[in-house]
Design an enzyme around this catalytic site. Structure first.
Site, PDB file in Angstrom:
ATOM      1  N   ASP A  46       7.341 -17.038   4.708  1.00 40.04           N
ATOM      2  CA  ASP A  46       7.833 -18.181   5.686  1.00 40.04           C
ATOM      3  C   ASP A  46       9.288 -18.211   5.877  1.00 40.04           C
ATOM      4  OD1 ASP A  46       6.860 -20.975   6.821  1.00 40.04           O
ATOM      5  OD2 ASP A  46       8.824 -21.156   5.931  1.00 40.04           O
ATOM      6  N   TYR A  51      17.106 -20.130   9.163  1.00 40.99           N
ATOM      7  CA  TYR A  51      17.462 -19.425   7.826  1.00 40.99           C
ATOM      8  C   TYR A  51      18.538 -18.418   7.859  1.00 40.99           C
ATOM      9  CZ  TYR A  51      13.381 -22.318   6.418  1.00 40.99           C
ATOM     10  OH  TYR A  51      12.381 -23.479   6.443  1.00 40.99           O
ATOM     11  N   LYS A  76      10.208 -20.054  13.007  1.00 41.52           N
ATOM     12  CA  LYS A  76      10.077 -21.357  13.728  1.00 41.52           C
ATOM     13  C   LYS A  76      11.244 -21.540  14.688  1.00 41.52           C
ATOM     14  CE  LYS A  76       9.132 -22.875   8.878  1.00 41.52           C
ATOM     15  NZ  LYS A  76       9.968 -22.153   8.093  1.00 41.52           N
ATOM     16  N   HIS A 109      10.207 -26.175  14.553  1.00 41.01           N
ATOM     17  CA  HIS A 109      10.909 -26.606  13.341  1.00 41.01           C
ATOM     18  C   HIS A 109      11.067 -28.081  13.006  1.00 41.01           C
ATOM     19  CE1 HIS A 109      13.522 -24.562  10.031  1.00 41.01           C
ATOM     20  NE2 HIS A 109      12.893 -25.572   9.566  1.00 41.01           N
ATOM     21  N   LEU A 191       8.001 -27.470  -5.093  1.00 43.29           N
ATOM     22  CA  LEU A 191       8.382 -27.607  -6.462  1.00 43.29           C
ATOM     23  C   LEU A 191       9.568 -28.799  -6.501  1.00 43.29           C
ATOM     24  CD1 LEU A 191       8.882 -23.923  -7.634  1.00 43.29           C
ATOM     25  CD2 LEU A 191       6.783 -25.361  -7.901  1.00 43.29           C
ATOM     26  N   LYS A 231       9.957 -20.897  -3.074  1.00 45.16           N
ATOM     27  CA  LYS A 231      10.962 -19.810  -2.873  1.00 45.16           C
ATOM     28  C   LYS A 231      11.484 -19.681  -4.278  1.00 45.16           C
ATOM     29  CE  LYS A 231      15.691 -19.523  -3.099  1.00 45.16           C
ATOM     30  NZ  LYS A 231      16.758 -20.443  -4.060  1.00 45.16           N
ATOM     31  N   SER A 232      11.904 -18.330  -4.429  1.00 40.16           N
ATOM     32  CA  SER A 232      12.711 -17.853  -5.636  1.00 40.16           C
ATOM     33  C   SER A 232      13.415 -16.938  -5.238  1.00 40.16           C
ATOM     34  CB  SER A 232      11.749 -17.908  -6.950  1.00 40.16           C
ATOM     35  OG  SER A 232      12.641 -17.653  -8.152  1.00 40.16           O
ATOM     36  N   VAL A 233      14.712 -16.578  -5.853  1.00 43.78           N
ATOM     37  CA  VAL A 233      15.465 -15.303  -5.941  1.00 43.78           C
ATOM     38  C   VAL A 233      15.411 -14.615  -7.418  1.00 43.78           C
ATOM     39  CG1 VAL A 233      16.778 -15.853  -3.910  1.00 43.78           C
ATOM     40  CG2 VAL A 233      17.657 -16.424  -6.235  1.00 43.78           C
ATOM     41  N   ARG A 237      10.249 -15.524 -11.890  1.00 40.09           N
ATOM     42  CA  ARG A 237       9.635 -16.623 -11.347  1.00 40.09           C
ATOM     43  C   ARG A 237       8.667 -16.301 -10.026  1.00 40.09           C
ATOM     44  NH1 ARG A 237      14.885 -20.657 -11.074  1.00 40.09           N
ATOM     45  NH2 ARG A 237      14.692 -21.565 -13.133  1.00 40.09           N
TER      46      ARG A 237
HETATM   47  P1  NDP Z   1      10.987 -25.057  -3.822  1.00 43.11           P
HETATM   48  O1  NDP Z   1      10.250 -26.450  -3.867  1.00 43.11           O
HETATM   49  O2  NDP Z   1      10.016 -23.893  -3.293  1.00 43.11           O
HETATM   50  O3  NDP Z   1      12.037 -24.748  -4.864  1.00 43.11           O
HETATM   51  C1  NDP Z   1      12.863 -23.598  -4.904  1.00 43.11           C
HETATM   52  C2  NDP Z   1      13.938 -23.911  -6.010  1.00 43.11           C
HETATM   53  O4  NDP Z   1      12.974 -23.990  -7.253  1.00 43.11           O
HETATM   54  C3  NDP Z   1      14.895 -22.951  -6.120  1.00 43.11           C
HETATM   55  O5  NDP Z   1      16.081 -23.565  -6.640  1.00 43.11           O
HETATM   56  C4  NDP Z   1      14.198 -21.970  -7.259  1.00 43.11           C
HETATM   57  O6  NDP Z   1      15.203 -21.410  -7.969  1.00 43.11           O
HETATM   58  C5  NDP Z   1      13.481 -22.990  -8.177  1.00 43.11           C
HETATM   59  N1  NDP Z   1      12.327 -22.436  -8.627  1.00 43.11           N
HETATM   60  C6  NDP Z   1      11.460 -21.459  -8.127  1.00 43.11           C
HETATM   61  N2  NDP Z   1      10.346 -21.100  -8.877  1.00 43.11           N
HETATM   62  C7  NDP Z   1      10.630 -22.034 -10.156  1.00 43.11           C
HETATM   63  C8  NDP Z   1      10.175 -21.729 -11.332  1.00 43.11           C
HETATM   64  N3  NDP Z   1       9.032 -21.073 -11.577  1.00 43.11           N
HETATM   65  N4  NDP Z   1      10.381 -22.647 -12.485  1.00 43.11           N
HETATM   66  C9  NDP Z   1      11.626 -23.178 -12.128  1.00 43.11           C
HETATM   67  N5  NDP Z   1      12.152 -23.403 -10.942  1.00 43.11           N
HETATM   68  C10 NDP Z   1      11.955 -22.503 -10.186  1.00 43.11           C
HETATM   69  O7  NDP Z   1      12.069 -25.408  -2.644  1.00 43.11           O
HETATM   70  P2  NDP Z   1      12.207 -24.901  -0.863  1.00 43.11           P
HETATM   71  O8  NDP Z   1      12.944 -26.046  -0.244  1.00 43.11           O
HETATM   72  O9  NDP Z   1      12.706 -23.385  -0.950  1.00 43.11           O
HETATM   73  O10 NDP Z   1      10.822 -24.881  -0.041  1.00 43.11           O
HETATM   74  C11 NDP Z   1       9.906 -23.677  -0.332  1.00 43.11           C
HETATM   75  C12 NDP Z   1       9.882 -23.255   1.338  1.00 43.11           C
HETATM   76  O11 NDP Z   1       9.518 -24.291   2.061  1.00 43.11           O
HETATM   77  C13 NDP Z   1      11.037 -22.510   1.710  1.00 43.11           C
HETATM   78  O12 NDP Z   1      11.707 -21.501   1.307  1.00 43.11           O
HETATM   79  C14 NDP Z   1      10.850 -22.513   3.426  1.00 43.11           C
HETATM   80  O13 NDP Z   1      10.186 -21.457   3.601  1.00 43.11           O
HETATM   81  C15 NDP Z   1       9.981 -23.780   3.372  1.00 43.11           C
HETATM   82  N6  NDP Z   1      10.726 -25.069   3.872  1.00 43.11           N
HETATM   83  C16 NDP Z   1      10.534 -25.641   4.974  1.00 43.11           C
HETATM   84  C17 NDP Z   1      11.202 -26.720   5.442  1.00 43.11           C
HETATM   85  C18 NDP Z   1      10.941 -26.930   7.063  1.00 43.11           C
HETATM   86  O14 NDP Z   1      11.603 -27.971   7.585  1.00 43.11           O
HETATM   87  N7  NDP Z   1      10.015 -26.731   7.575  1.00 43.11           N
HETATM   88  C19 NDP Z   1      12.139 -27.301   4.878  1.00 43.11           C
HETATM   89  C20 NDP Z   1      12.501 -26.794   3.440  1.00 43.11           C
HETATM   90  C21 NDP Z   1      11.588 -25.537   2.958  1.00 43.11           C
HETATM   91  P3  NDP Z   1      15.657 -19.882  -8.026  1.00 43.11           P
HETATM   92  O15 NDP Z   1      15.436 -19.345  -6.477  1.00 43.11           O
HETATM   93  O16 NDP Z   1      17.242 -19.734  -8.161  1.00 43.11           O
HETATM   94  O17 NDP Z   1      14.690 -19.014  -8.818  1.00 43.11           O
END
Ligand code: NDP
Length: 274
Positions: A46, A51, A76, A109, A191, A231-233, A237
């Site tokens: 996604d 982005y 989007k 979006h 999350l 999402k995670s980098v 995770r």
């Molecule tokens: P998430 O709820 O997926 O959370 C991401 C955060 O959680 C990062 O800081 C990551 O850290 C951390 N994380 C990931 N896995 C774990 C784990 N197993 N344990 C603990 N912490 C964890 O947030 P997003 O806002 O990124 O949402 C996910 C996706 O949704 C986005 O990437 C995007 O594709 C979509 N989105 C769409 C929107 C819209 O308007 N349509 C708006 C926002 C998001 P780290 O990376 O450091 O590991």
């Protein structure tokens, strides 16, 4: 190897229920993150023009050896691009950046309702669907009243509505409305941007199930029937978030997580954004 279930959209297209999100993944970190996700087995990415990493998403897929037809990619339409000509240019630019001749799903979006252009934008997305360059089309951040404005115009019912959903914002009414109209719900920030990892009630269920808090919450989403793309980098995770289809939460555990709802957003309210 984990098998990710598909959800069938209202036009018959299949979408993997678990994907990988790349919001706030810096362009120079995107190839590595998407490559790691594809290696683990994710087959749904996604992204969005907003982005700034479509090019790197396309590059990672092209280099991965995974066939284009084997990965479901969503992008989007950015804010400020709702007028027909702007939307056509933006869609062309997204395809070019990704290096694709089609996307699996293209979304508006944000409704940006104050601009009064989202119904026209939807008509333009219908063009992309008709010409085959968007296999499915949908919306994001649409409240019920935004969806009703689309219905009043007639035309295609969106395949998905991508909205903020997590244990602190369970969105029961909007999810029920979408279900009634055969619109699949995609839960963004599943999350709560990582906040759920520190919740004591979720930690207790994690201990009881021998899983991590993130796995418990992603499992809660998928048992409710929503589509998610955490999402995670962080490579560990990325793997952890994928391993959620070999256990089940009880009805009681599901209810305890849903009871954490406090209608709390991590992002803006779609009525006031853009
Ligand atoms: P998430 O709820 O997926 O959370 C991401 C955060 O959680 C990062 O800081 C990551 O850290 C951390 N994380 C990931 N896995 C774990 C784990 N197993 N344990 C603990 N912490 C964890 O947030 P997003 O806002 O990124 O949402 C996910 C996706 O949704 C986005 O990437 C995007 O594709 C979509 N989105 C769409 C929107 C819209 O308007 N349509 C708006 C926002 C998001 P780290 O990376 O450091 O590991």
């Amino acid at each position: 190897m984990t098998v990710v279930p598909d959800i069938t959209l209202n036009n018959g297209q299949a979408i993997p229920q678990l994907g990988f999100g790349v919001f706030q993944v810096r362009p120079n970190a995107t190839v590595a993150a998407v490559t790691a996700a594809l290696r683990v087995g994710y087959r749904h990415i996604d992204t969005a023009e907003m982005y700034g990493n479509e090019r790197q998403v396309g590059e990672a897929i092209a280099r991965s050896g995974v066939g284009r037809g084997d990965v479901f990619v969503t992008t989007k339409l950015n804010n400020g691009q709702h007028r027909p000509d702007a939307a056509r240019r933006a869609f062309d630019a997204s395809l070019k950046a990704l290096g694709f001749d089609y996307v699996d799903l293209f979304l508006i979006h944000w409704p940006q309702a104050r601009r009064g252009e989202f119904v026209g934008a939807w008509n333009t997305l219908e063009e992309f669907h008709r010409d085959g360059r968007a296999r499915s089309i949908g919306v994001s951040n649409f409240h019920q009243h935004h969806l009703e404005a689309l219905f009043a115009d007639g035309g295609t019912v969106p395949a998905v509505n991508q909205i903020e959903v997590h244990p602190y914002l369970t969105q029961d009414r909007l999810r029920a409305f979408c279900a009634e109209h055969q619109i699949a719900v995609e839960a963004w920030s599943p999350l709560a941007r990582g906040r759920i990892a520190h919740d004591p009630a979720i930690a207790a269920i994690a201990t009881a199930t021998g899983r991590t808090p993130a796995q418990v919450v992603l499992r809660w989403h998928t048992q409710r029937g929503d589509i998610v793309f955490p999402k995670s980098v962080t490579p560990a995770r990325i793997e952890e978030n994928f391993a959620i289809f070999d256990f089940e939460l009880t009805g009681e555990q599901m209810a305890a997580i849903s009871a954490l709802n406090r209608n709390q957003r991590t992002g803006p309210d779609p009525d006031s954004f853009g």
